[in-house]
Scaffold this motif. Structure first.
Motif, PDB file in Angstrom:
ATOM      1  N   THR A   4     -19.627  55.675 -43.168  1.00  0.00           N
ATOM      2  CA  THR A   4     -20.306  54.422 -42.883  1.00  0.00           C
ATOM      3  C   THR A   4     -19.450  53.245 -43.341  1.00  0.00           C
ATOM      4  O   THR A   4     -18.779  53.335 -44.353  1.00  0.00           O
ATOM      5  CB  THR A   4     -21.647  54.385 -43.646  1.00  0.00           C
ATOM      6  OG1 THR A   4     -22.315  55.591 -43.370  1.00  0.00           O
ATOM      7  CG2 THR A   4     -22.504  53.233 -43.199  1.00  0.00           C
ATOM      8  N   TYR A   5     -19.495  52.177 -42.534  1.00  0.00           N
ATOM      9  CA  TYR A   5     -18.661  50.996 -42.828  1.00  0.00           C
ATOM     10  C   TYR A   5     -19.534  49.743 -42.907  1.00  0.00           C
ATOM     11  O   TYR A   5     -20.653  49.735 -42.406  1.00  0.00           O
ATOM     12  CB  TYR A   5     -17.614  50.819 -41.728  1.00  0.00           C
ATOM     13  CG  TYR A   5     -16.561  51.910 -41.742  1.00  0.00           C
ATOM     14  CD1 TYR A   5     -15.420  51.775 -42.528  1.00  0.00           C
ATOM     15  CD2 TYR A   5     -16.737  53.075 -40.998  1.00  0.00           C
ATOM     16  CE1 TYR A   5     -14.466  52.772 -42.563  1.00  0.00           C
ATOM     17  CE2 TYR A   5     -15.778  54.088 -41.031  1.00  0.00           C
ATOM     18  CZ  TYR A   5     -14.647  53.925 -41.814  1.00  0.00           C
ATOM     19  OH  TYR A   5     -13.706  54.916 -41.854  1.00  0.00           O
ATOM     20  N   ASP A   6     -18.963  48.687 -43.491  1.00  0.00           N
ATOM     21  CA  ASP A   6     -19.637  47.383 -43.419  1.00  0.00           C
ATOM     22  C   ASP A   6     -19.499  46.829 -42.002  1.00  0.00           C
ATOM     23  O   ASP A   6     -20.460  46.329 -41.426  1.00  0.00           O
ATOM     24  CB  ASP A   6     -19.007  46.381 -44.401  1.00  0.00           C
ATOM     25  CG  ASP A   6     -19.224  46.771 -45.852  1.00  0.00           C
ATOM     26  OD1 ASP A   6     -20.292  47.349 -46.151  1.00  0.00           O
ATOM     27  OD2 ASP A   6     -18.325  46.521 -46.672  1.00  0.00           O
ATOM     28  N   VAL A   7     -18.276  46.888 -41.456  1.00  0.00           N
ATOM     29  CA  VAL A   7     -18.018  46.301 -40.136  1.00  0.00           C
ATOM     30  C   VAL A   7     -17.113  47.234 -39.332  1.00  0.00           C
ATOM     31  O   VAL A   7     -16.091  47.705 -39.845  1.00  0.00           O
ATOM     32  CB  VAL A   7     -17.306  44.926 -40.242  1.00  0.00           C
ATOM     33  CG1 VAL A   7     -17.225  44.260 -38.862  1.00  0.00           C
ATOM     34  CG2 VAL A   7     -17.981  44.001 -41.239  1.00  0.00           C
ATOM     35  N   ILE A   8     -17.476  47.466 -38.078  1.00  0.00           N
ATOM     36  CA  ILE A   8     -16.571  48.137 -37.136  1.00  0.00           C
ATOM     37  C   ILE A   8     -16.026  47.069 -36.184  1.00  0.00           C
ATOM     38  O   ILE A   8     -16.794  46.234 -35.678  1.00  0.00           O
ATOM     39  CB  ILE A   8     -17.303  49.238 -36.353  1.00  0.00           C
ATOM     40  CG1 ILE A   8     -17.753  50.367 -37.303  1.00  0.00           C
ATOM     41  CG2 ILE A   8     -16.402  49.808 -35.240  1.00  0.00           C
ATOM     42  CD1 ILE A   8     -18.599  51.450 -36.654  1.00  0.00           C
ATOM     43  N   VAL A   9     -14.725  47.086 -35.958  1.00  0.00           N
ATOM     44  CA  VAL A   9     -14.088  46.176 -35.003  1.00  0.00           C
ATOM     45  C   VAL A   9     -13.630  47.011 -33.812  1.00  0.00           C
ATOM     46  O   VAL A   9     -12.833  47.940 -33.976  1.00  0.00           O
ATOM     47  CB  VAL A   9     -12.869  45.459 -35.632  1.00  0.00           C
ATOM     48  CG1 VAL A   9     -12.199  44.548 -34.588  1.00  0.00           C
ATOM     49  CG2 VAL A   9     -13.288  44.651 -36.860  1.00  0.00           C
ATOM     50  N   ILE A  10     -14.121  46.686 -32.615  1.00  0.00           N
ATOM     51  CA  ILE A  10     -13.669  47.390 -31.407  1.00  0.00           C
ATOM     52  C   ILE A  10     -12.563  46.564 -30.758  1.00  0.00           C
ATOM     53  O   ILE A  10     -12.767  45.398 -30.406  1.00  0.00           O
ATOM     54  CB  ILE A  10     -14.815  47.593 -30.397  1.00  0.00           C
ATOM     55  CG1 ILE A  10     -15.970  48.367 -31.033  1.00  0.00           C
ATOM     56  CG2 ILE A  10     -14.295  48.338 -29.156  1.00  0.00           C
ATOM     57  CD1 ILE A  10     -17.147  48.611 -30.084  1.00  0.00           C
ATOM     58  N   GLY A  11     -11.393  47.182 -30.592  1.00  0.00           N
ATOM     59  CA  GLY A  11     -10.243  46.498 -29.992  1.00  0.00           C
ATOM     60  C   GLY A  11      -9.360  45.913 -31.085  1.00  0.00           C
ATOM     61  O   GLY A  11      -9.814  45.053 -31.860  1.00  0.00           O
ATOM     62  N   LEU A  12      -8.115  46.379 -31.188  1.00  0.00           N
ATOM     63  CA  LEU A  12      -7.176  45.849 -32.196  1.00  0.00           C
ATOM     64  C   LEU A  12      -5.988  45.187 -31.505  1.00  0.00           C
ATOM     65  O   LEU A  12      -4.834  45.415 -31.835  1.00  0.00           O
ATOM     66  CB  LEU A  12      -6.713  46.972 -33.135  1.00  0.00           C
ATOM     67  CG  LEU A  12      -7.813  47.580 -34.012  1.00  0.00           C
ATOM     68  CD1 LEU A  12      -7.284  48.794 -34.776  1.00  0.00           C
ATOM     69  CD2 LEU A  12      -8.386  46.545 -34.977  1.00  0.00           C
ATOM     70  N   GLY A  13      -6.287  44.365 -30.501  1.00  0.00           N
ATOM     71  CA  GLY A  13      -5.256  43.532 -29.874  1.00  0.00           C
ATOM     72  C   GLY A  13      -5.141  42.232 -30.653  1.00  0.00           C
ATOM     73  O   GLY A  13      -5.244  42.203 -31.884  1.00  0.00           O
ATOM     74  N   GLY A  14      -4.909  41.126 -29.934  1.00  0.00           N
ATOM     75  CA  GLY A  14      -4.746  39.833 -30.595  1.00  0.00           C
ATOM     76  C   GLY A  14      -5.916  39.502 -31.506  1.00  0.00           C
ATOM     77  O   GLY A  14      -5.752  39.335 -32.730  1.00  0.00           O
ATOM     78  N   MET A  15      -7.106  39.398 -30.953  1.00  0.00           N
ATOM     79  CA  MET A  15      -8.260  38.911 -31.718  1.00  0.00           C
ATOM     80  C   MET A  15      -8.765  39.948 -32.713  1.00  0.00           C
ATOM     81  O   MET A  15      -9.098  39.618 -33.851  1.00  0.00           O
ATOM     82  CB  MET A  15      -9.402  38.526 -30.763  1.00  0.00           C
ATOM     83  CG  MET A  15      -9.005  37.554 -29.670  1.00  0.00           C
ATOM     84  SD  MET A  15      -8.300  36.025 -30.328  1.00  0.00           S
ATOM     85  CE  MET A  15      -7.600  35.328 -28.810  1.00  0.00           C
ATOM     86  N   GLY A  16      -8.828  41.210 -32.285  1.00  0.00           N
ATOM     87  CA  GLY A  16      -9.391  42.248 -33.155  1.00  0.00           C
ATOM     88  C   GLY A  16      -8.528  42.506 -34.383  1.00  0.00           C
ATOM     89  O   GLY A  16      -9.049  42.748 -35.481  1.00  0.00           O
ATOM     90  N   SER A  17      -7.192  42.443 -34.228  1.00  0.00           N
ATOM     91  CA  SER A  17      -6.332  42.663 -35.394  1.00  0.00           C
ATOM     92  C   SER A  17      -6.522  41.520 -36.396  1.00  0.00           C
ATOM     93  O   SER A  17      -6.548  41.745 -37.609  1.00  0.00           O
ATOM     94  CB  SER A  17      -4.864  42.783 -34.967  1.00  0.00           C
ATOM     95  OG  SER A  17      -4.423  41.600 -34.335  1.00  0.00           O
ATOM     96  N   ALA A  18      -6.688  40.292 -35.889  1.00  0.00           N
ATOM     97  CA  ALA A  18      -6.932  39.145 -36.782  1.00  0.00           C
ATOM     98  C   ALA A  18      -8.292  39.279 -37.460  1.00  0.00           C
ATOM     99  O   ALA A  18      -8.440  38.987 -38.657  1.00  0.00           O
ATOM    100  CB  ALA A  18      -6.855  37.839 -35.995  1.00  0.00           C
ATOM    101  N   ALA A  19      -9.301  39.749 -36.712  1.00  0.00           N
ATOM    102  CA  ALA A  19     -10.629  39.945 -37.303  1.00  0.00           C
ATOM    103  C   ALA A  19     -10.565  41.007 -38.398  1.00  0.00           C
ATOM    104  O   ALA A  19     -11.134  40.821 -39.484  1.00  0.00           O
ATOM    105  CB  ALA A  19     -11.626  40.348 -36.213  1.00  0.00           C
ATOM    106  N   ALA A  20      -9.861  42.113 -38.132  1.00  0.00           N
ATOM    107  CA  ALA A  20      -9.757  43.184 -39.137  1.00  0.00           C
ATOM    108  C   ALA A  20      -9.095  42.650 -40.404  1.00  0.00           C
ATOM    109  O   ALA A  20      -9.501  42.990 -41.525  1.00  0.00           O
ATOM    110  CB  ALA A  20      -8.969  44.365 -38.570  1.00  0.00           C
TER     111      ALA A  20
END
Ligand SMILES: Cc1cc2nc3c(=O)[nH]c(=O)nc-3n(C[C@H](O)[C@H](O)[C@H](O)COP(=O)(O)OP(=O)(O)OC[C@H]3O[C@@H](n4cnc5c(N)ncnc54)[C@H](O)[C@@H]3O)c2cc1C
Length: 386
Positions: A4-20
């Motif tokens: 279990t995680y606090d946040v899942i990020v779908i997509g690790l392109g431009g925006m998702g990598s910055a969000a992660a």
């Protein structure tokens, strides 16, 4: 099932990598899920260069976000030692009443940004490679330049990994759904739960965000690299001598390009802004055809006669357009507590990558942000019932 995680990020392109990066920097336990490998060339964030600028012709509302993005470029550069920006200056060229010139001027004046307006003669004198029509002018901005998309994505992934984020590559998300107080995400190999979900799907938005009600269109784009034919070789095209440019002709067609950032062998890149065919990530034609290269060479021979010397290579990329070409950055209207979306960047998102990461982290962790994002609410685009 689990972990279990606090946040899942779908997509690790431009925006998702910055969000992660921004989420994990704030201590959240983050899982990032990406369909392809790290820093791939199948989406929208590849090709070596993206224009960045502050006198934003699209709308002055973007300017405060750009000012913050520039601060974050430096932070990312310092934290990783990677080269992110080359601020070689930029010119927005067209007739005075063109959107490119008049819109840039409006933002520059409204936000008191340093700029100069050059007439055709002065533009030719300052940048001898450029061949404007006599009735064309340019807004010159010394702070404009380029960002390097692959380096930016790699830097954000590196920082997120360092801060403890779990980053899974080659693991496509099949579907997601609300689950208890949070979400459940199913991939090809596993199921995960989290309190919050962030979706940064790029050109896959029509698949992953059917419930958002935004009529996205995915547009095929081509980037071209030419070896200039000038007697001094690539020298006049080096970033010390050459600005980035966006050039709008009398028909409203915009072309944009870069200095020769990677030395003589790789030449200088140029592309049309928009004008592409509608496509999908599954069916896009990745072959660049001779007639496309010829059309670009013909167009450029009028603006920068020495640029289309020898054609070197071309590559395709995708825009994810909204009907008004403004972004979508918001909590999901149907799942406001648990789901945040960042999509529909409409061919001009990359320069905002680090600030979008910061905004998405604000929205996912606190439900709100101090950044002005009113323009990006998806409800402006939702189809109204007949
Ligand atoms: C040719 C071209 C030129 C451009 N020029 C400029 C410019 O000069 N200046 C500028 O600011 N912007 C420019 N842009 C726009 C900018 O590059 C994009 O707005 C930006 O890259 C979009 O980032 P993204 O994160 O939304 O998409 P992407 O970087 O494509 O990331 C989306 C990610 O989601 C992943 N994904 C999708 N579905 C799933 C799934 N089901 N499971 C797991 N992962 C999934 C994809 O694999 C991808 O990695 C340009 C774009 C192109 C194509």
């Amino acid at each position: 099932m689990s972990p279990t995680y606090d946040v899942i990020v779908i997509g690790l392109g431009g925006m998702g990598s910055a969000a992660a990066h921004h989420l994990s920097a704030r201590g959240a336990r983050v899982l990032g899920l990406e369909r392809f490998g790290p820093v791939h060339d199948r989406g929208s964030s590849h090709g070596g260069s993206r224009i960045t600028r502050q006198s934003y012709f699209e709308d002055p509302a973007y300017v405060p976000l750009l000012l913050r993005a520039y601060e974050l470029y430096e932070e990312v550069e310092r934290a990783t030692g990677r080269e992110i920006t080359t601020l070689c200056g930029g010119v927005m060229i067209g007739r005075p009443d063109s959107r490119t010139v008049s819109g840039s001027l409006r933002s520059a004046e409204q936000w008191d940004l340093a700029h100069e307006v050059l007439d055709a003669r002065e533009l030719r004198r300052r940048f001898p490679t450029l061949n404007p029509q006599d009735d064309e002018v340019a807004l010159f901005e010394a702070k404009a330049g380029l960002v390097r998309p692959e380096n930016m994505v790699a830097a954000h992934l590196q920082l997120a990994g360092r801060q403890g984020a779990d980053l899974h590559f080659d693991e496509p998300v099949v579907r997601w759904e609300p689950y208890r107080d949070g979400v459940r995400v199913h991939t090809a190999v596993n199921t995960y739960t989290a309190g919050r979900l962030v979706i940064c799907p790029g050109a896959w938005a029509p698949r992953l965000l059917t419930g958002l009600g935004v009529p996205f269109t995915i547009e095929r784009q081509v980037m071209y690299w030419f070896q200039p034919s000038s007697p001094d070789g690539v020298e006049p095209f080096r970033p010390e001598n050459h600005p980035v440019y966006i050039w709008e002709d009398a028909e409203g067609v915009q072309v944009y390009g870069f200095p020769a950032i990677d030395g003589p062998e790789l030449g200088a890149k140029v592309a049309f802004f928009r004008k592409g065919e509608i496509t999908t990530p599954e069916t896009i034609d990745r072959t660049v055809h001779d007639h496309e290269v010829a059309a670009m060479a013909e167009h450029m021979s009028r603006c920068i006669p020495e640029l289309p010397g020898t054609f070197l290579k071309a590559a395709t990329c995708m825009y994810s357009n909204t009907p008004d070409e403004h972004f979508v950055i918001s909590r999901h209207p149907a799942h406001p507590e648990s789901v945040t979306v960042a999509c529909g960047f409409s061919g001009h998102g990359f320069k905002f990558v680090p600030v979008v990461g910061e905004i998405v982290a604000d929205l996912a962790l606190t439900g709100t942000t101090a950044h002005p994002i009113g323009l990006f609410d998806p409800r402006r685009l939702a189809a109204t019932p007949a």
